[in-house]
Design an enzyme around this catalytic site. Sequence first.
Site, PDB file in Angstrom:
ATOM      1  CG  ASP A  16     103.890  49.473  19.724  1.00 38.63           C
ATOM      2  OD1 ASP A  16     104.781  49.974  19.018  1.00 38.63           O
ATOM      3  OD2 ASP A  16     103.694  49.809  20.905  1.00 38.63           O
TER       4      ASP A  16
ATOM      5  CG  ASP B  21     102.039  44.983  25.317  1.00 35.51           C
ATOM      6  OD1 ASP B  21     102.535  46.089  25.593  1.00 35.51           O
ATOM      7  OD2 ASP B  21     100.925  44.867  24.750  1.00 35.51           O
TER       8      ASP B  21
END
Length: 376
Positions: free
Chosen positions: A93, A267
């Site tokens: 990320d 996630d």
Amino acid sequence: MTQTFQFKLLATDGKARRGAVSMPRGTIRTPAFMPVGTAGTVKAMYLDQVRDLGADIILGNTYHLMLRPGPERVARLGGLHELIRWPWPILTDSGGFQVMSLAGLRKLDEKGVTFKSHIDGVLHHMSPERSIEIQGLLDSDIQMQLDECVALPAAPKEIERAMEMSLRWAERCKVAFGDQPGKAMFGIVQGGDIAPLRERSAAALAGLDLKGYAIGGLAVGEPQAVMLDMIDATVPHLPQQKPRYLMGVGTPDDMLKSIARGIDMFDCVMPTRAGRHGLAFTRHGRINLRNARHAEDMRPLDAESNCPAARDYSRAYLHHLVRANESLGGMLLTWNNLSYYQDLMAGSRKAIEDGRFTEFTAETADGWARGDLAPL
């Protein structure tokens, strides 16, 4: 495996999709749950275990890895895959969410965000270009654009400002990413809990022709119904032939409802964090091993599970480990939880292939509703 990044839709059942993301380091079967390996480790797990449970990809965090051990050091050591002994795909990320939620004093403007480390107070600056540079140094396979994630609730003008900023940053990230054969950069849809803003963000990102698209800024405390409404507003504006990733989600129920709306990837820290705090996810629903009812119960969590943590260890022992704050308790329950999450994804993929995803969802929810075994 392939030398290019590819996504293929293999089956659909209503809006639910069964697909495959192919990359040089491996194929990601979707719907997919990505265990969170924030700082280069899926907490309380060996990565060999994570792989054996069925994970095709794990997640790393740019914010934490840039602070330690540092991206340049990771690059010198051969990249994140080499350092942590995980040769399969990794998604990183952008670090934006952690900057907003963890960092100390911070200043955000068009150039990026300047912030103090939550570890030692050292000042850092992260621009869209630097976020992509860090992810490249980590050698991640799927890299996320830098975005601004606004905590909800927030004023509509503030949500719109952050969404527009994130779109401009997405364009800069695309330029910074350039052409990286076999890798991908995903854009992130923002817009808070305002459907028209979500639609505008999704349409604008689709115009950038990125390799994949994420929905961010949800699962931050809003009701599930709001999250689902935002997914419904967003998905129609995303390309059909590109993967869709719902960031930071979530509970098993969240994931099944999102798969039904066309989401491919997830996630969340929930299964690992819950395991470290004595909570197990099972086909019977959530089980709190801290509860005294388990203290003398020699039955396993789930005698039918393929996971040794659920099948071979008694509730009495798990209860003892949790209450005694023994590390093994968190390890076993994390093992169980990640196993359950991967089994849920495998079951979803098979159900979509068989055209019975609605029935699979109903059967799963019925198991949760029936609840745990009766106390002894």
